[in-house]
Design a protein around this motif. Structure first.
Motif, PDB file in Angstrom:
ATOM      1  N   UNK A   1       0.841  -1.197   0.000  1.00 33.27           N
ATOM      2  CA  UNK A   1       0.000   0.000   0.000  1.00 33.27           C
ATOM      3  C   UNK A   1       0.876   1.247   0.000  1.00 33.27           C
TER       4      UNK A   1
ATOM      5  N   UNK B   1       0.655   4.946   0.313  1.00 31.31           N
ATOM      6  CA  UNK B   1      -0.284   6.010   0.693  1.00 31.31           C
ATOM      7  C   UNK B   1      -0.009   7.300  -0.081  1.00 31.31           C
TER       8      UNK B   1
ATOM      9  N   UNK C   1      -1.740   7.026  -3.325  1.00 35.81           N
ATOM     10  CA  UNK C   1      -3.200   7.147  -3.196  1.00 35.81           C
ATOM     11  C   UNK C   1      -3.570   8.613  -2.965  1.00 35.81           C
ATOM     12  N   UNK C   2      -2.735   9.315  -2.201  1.00 36.23           N
ATOM     13  CA  UNK C   2      -3.021  10.732  -1.942  1.00 36.23           C
ATOM     14  C   UNK C   2      -3.009  11.537  -3.228  1.00 36.23           C
TER      15      UNK C   2
ATOM     16  N   UNK D   1     -19.238   6.059   2.527  1.00 32.25           N
ATOM     17  CA  UNK D   1     -18.664   5.752   3.839  1.00 32.25           C
ATOM     18  C   UNK D   1     -17.710   4.564   3.727  1.00 32.25           C
ATOM     19  N   UNK D   2     -18.036   3.625   2.849  1.00 40.66           N
ATOM     20  CA  UNK D   2     -17.126   2.493   2.608  1.00 40.66           C
ATOM     21  C   UNK D   2     -15.837   2.990   1.953  1.00 40.66           C
ATOM     22  N   UNK D   3     -15.978   3.878   0.974  1.00 40.79           N
ATOM     23  CA  UNK D   3     -14.789   4.417   0.302  1.00 40.79           C
ATOM     24  C   UNK D   3     -13.903   5.161   1.295  1.00 40.79           C
ATOM     25  N   UNK D   4     -14.553   5.901   2.181  1.00 43.12           N
ATOM     26  CA  UNK D   4     -13.816   6.743   3.127  1.00 43.12           C
ATOM     27  C   UNK D   4     -13.191   5.934   4.276  1.00 43.12           C
ATOM     28  N   UNK D   5     -13.519   4.646   4.382  1.00 46.14           N
ATOM     29  CA  UNK D   5     -12.873   3.793   5.387  1.00 46.14           C
ATOM     30  C   UNK D   5     -11.519   3.303   4.880  1.00 46.14           C
ATOM     31  N   UNK D   6     -11.155   3.682   3.691  1.00 48.71           N
ATOM     32  CA  UNK D   6      -9.863   3.335   3.086  1.00 48.71           C
ATOM     33  C   UNK D   6      -9.025   4.623   3.081  1.00 48.71           C
ATOM     34  N   UNK D   7      -7.822   4.605   2.507  1.00 49.43           N
ATOM     35  CA  UNK D   7      -7.032   5.852   2.507  1.00 49.43           C
ATOM     36  C   UNK D   7      -7.671   6.998   1.711  1.00 49.43           C
ATOM     37  N   UNK D   8      -8.728   6.720   0.962  1.00 49.37           N
ATOM     38  CA  UNK D   8      -9.392   7.732   0.131  1.00 49.37           C
ATOM     39  C   UNK D   8     -10.052   8.804   1.013  1.00 49.37           C
ATOM     40  N   UNK D   9      -9.929  10.076   0.595  1.00 47.83           N
ATOM     41  CA  UNK D   9     -10.539  11.173   1.363  1.00 47.83           C
ATOM     42  C   UNK D   9     -11.863  11.615   0.724  1.00 47.83           C
TER      43      UNK D   9
END
Lengths: 308, 270
Positions: free
Chosen positions: B5, B7, B10-11, B106-114
């Protein structure tokens, strides 16, 4: 002393005037299965959301995987697996597609995800449903899929908010078995529940929460030993007579709890006490001697039942 | 710790992962999207362009439409209208689904995604759908002989830009919605419908009494339509008005995206 993955001190969350989480302290060690036990509205889910770096605390400190969630949300979330209270799967996509899409949010390579999906389908016992649309799955299957989805990134901590609420007994047992396997391979679990049997089955250590505060902390067996007696005698005299006989029973036992439908008597030897009661010709309509449970601990600590 | 992963990566490109997921979801509707993209222009061009067009041209020649055939006059307006409707579909429904119906965000936001990345990702995917709609429409316009490739190619990016401004605004507005029944009824019946009728789509806006013209001025569809006419058949627009049309749509786009990112983040953090 094992490494602490989560350390919270004076953790507080307010929504306007309402204090959802009220200055709580706790640590979660690596490889441990840690539970937050309490009724609905105790502040468990809010605490989970703060740990998962999706909700910000009002005051106090917390570190998750050595970082402050307020500043390092994405870095922390990269290593957590989150199972929310309500499944938020994409019902229009298939089982496999749901896993695949979620893996992409962690930036994982398609090759890695493909291999991982096979492993997780087996773990979640969903191999036969791999191409089924999620809307067509049963509640237990959706729950297992949500857990499988949370594992796609090989998280350091798996967070489960009310993992078995709303499931039938058989589905719950399948789920417990799956979670137990994770525990065996050393996955750190943080879970909330308002089921005492679930807490006893799955948690190495737990905190009992009520109205945003931690009432007690320890292993389930320790809590029972500290806050309850070895056995509990439950007697019923019918709703009319319960009140009438309560004073007499109170003289026979140092601690009794009058519930609307029955009276709980806390003693080390339930059978002996029952014989005494019968000898006094009080004749309960039904009686039951059982081991103390976390339900009794909660009743002792708060004066209320867990599930009302 | 899963070392696969990254980060930092992903950011920087997290929004692309969200767009990828949205395209995956849209692909479940590809049949309907294609039928709408081709059927809508086909029906409008035949019924209004040819049918009503004959009536208009027989009665007033090309005097009422600034010297062009009626179909030439309304084609850029219908194109803009289809683009804006497509942009609305792909910003309103996914946002309701994301925050309320299925809680996918909310599922998406439980990952590194903002939250901000989710907003941008949804927007990018919506723009892809708009591109598909606009290009289908444009090809049909060429097939009908309404425009030529050489003189009208720039209508495609310009119409997409206008749809982007509108989509970004709808996304920001929808992000706050708790009760969608009211919102969708008001938006559909009291905003979109009048916008379609009073934005100079079927007749020049100046045909309206002056007190009704402001409906067109505030409507992104009017600005999109004026630009579309200018770039498809050389309808004259002063440099000042060009600036106003582009400026208005640019403001919608930038405010829409800025607020959408902010509101998404706040609502996900509760």
């Amino acid at each position: 002393m094992p490494e602490s993955l989560i350390i919270a001190r004076g953790l507080t969350k307010k929504f306007g005037d309402f204090t959802a989480v009220d200055a709580i302290d706790f640590d979660v060690a690596k490889g441990e299965s840690f539970g937050l036990l309490g009724p609905n509205g105790a502040g468990k889910s809010t605490t989970m959301r703060i740990i998962a770096a999706t909700s910000q605390r009002t005051s106090g400190t917390i570190t998750v995987l050595d970082r402050d969630p307020e500043e390092h949300g994405p870095q922390i979330r990269a290593h957590l697996g989150v199972v929310p209270q309500q499944d938020n799967l994409d019902g229009e996509l298939t089982v496999t597609e749901n896993l695949f899409i979620y893996g992409r949010y962690f930036g994982l390579s398609k090759k890695f995800i493909r291999a991982k999906v096979e492993e997780l389908l087996e773990f979640a016992q969903l191999e036969e449903k791999r191409d089924a649309k999620v809307d067509a799955l049963s509640g237990g299957m959706k729950r297992r899929l949500t857990i499988a989805r949370a594992l796609i990134s090989e998280p350091d901590i798996l967070m489960l908010d009310e993992p078995t609420t709303g499931l039938d007994p058989q589905a719950r047992h399948i789920l417990w078995d799956r979670l137990f396997r994770l525990k065996e391979v050393g996955v750190t679990l943080v879970l909330t529940t308002h089921f005492m049997d679930e807490a006893e089955q799955l948690c190495d250590r737990l905190v009992v929460m009520d109205k945003g505060k931690i009432m007690a902390e320890g292993a389930p067996s320790e809590l029972i030993k500290t806050y309850s007696t070895k056995e509990v005698l439950e007697v019923r005299f019918g709703s009319e007579r319960n009140k009438e006989v309560a004073p007499t029973l109170r003289e026979m036992c140092p601690r009794i709890e009058e519930l609307p439908d029955r009276i709980l008597m806390y003693v080390d030897d339930g059978e002996a006490l029952l014989e005494e009661i019968v000898a006094k010709k009080l004749h309960p309509t039904t009686s039951l001697v059982r081991r103390s449970s976390l339900e009794d601990v909660f009743l002792r600590l708060t004066g209320r039942s867990l599930i009302e | 710790m899963n070392s696969g992963i990254n980060v930092a990566r992903i950011r920087s490109i997290g929004a692309a992962y969200i767009a990828e997921a949205r395209i995956n979801q849209m692909s479940k509707w590809k049949g309907i999207i294609a039928i709408v993209a081709i059927g809508n222009p086909l029906f409008y061009l035949i019924a209004i362009g040819i049918g009503v067009g004959v009536l208009v041209n027989q009665n007033s020649g090309t005097a009422g439409t600034g010297g062009v055939e009626y179909i030439t006059f309304i084609a850029p307006a219908l194109l803009a209208s289809a683009a804006l409707t497509g942009a609305m579909d792909e910003t309103m429904f996914p946002v309701m689904e994301g925050f309320k119906w299925r809680k996918l965000f909310f599922a998406m936001n439980a990952t590194p995604i903002t939250g901000g990345q989710i907003a941008i990702g949804v927007f990018l995917a919506a723009m892809l759908r708009v591109a598909f709609t606009v290009i289908c429409y444009w090809i049909l316009l060429i097939a009908f002989g309404v425009v030529t490739v050489a003189e009208s190619w720039d209508v495609v990016p310009i119409t997409m830009f206008a749809a982007g401004g509108f989509g970004a605004t709808i996304m920001a507005l929808t992000a706050r919605v708790k009760n969608e029944d009211y919102f969708m009824t008001i938006l559909g019946r009291l905003i979109i419908m009048p916008m379609f009728l009073f934005s100079g789509t079927f007749f020049p806006l100046t045909n309206m009494p002056i007190y009704l013209q402001p409906i067109g001025w505030i409507s992104p569809l009017w600005h999109a339509t004026e630009l579309g006419r200018h770039f498809s058949y050389g309808y004259p627009i002063s440099p000042l008005m060009l600036l106003i049309h582009f400026g208005y749509l640019t403001i919608m786009l930038s405010l829409g995206l800025t607020f959408a990112q902010k509101i998404f983040s706040e609502r996900l953090a509760r």
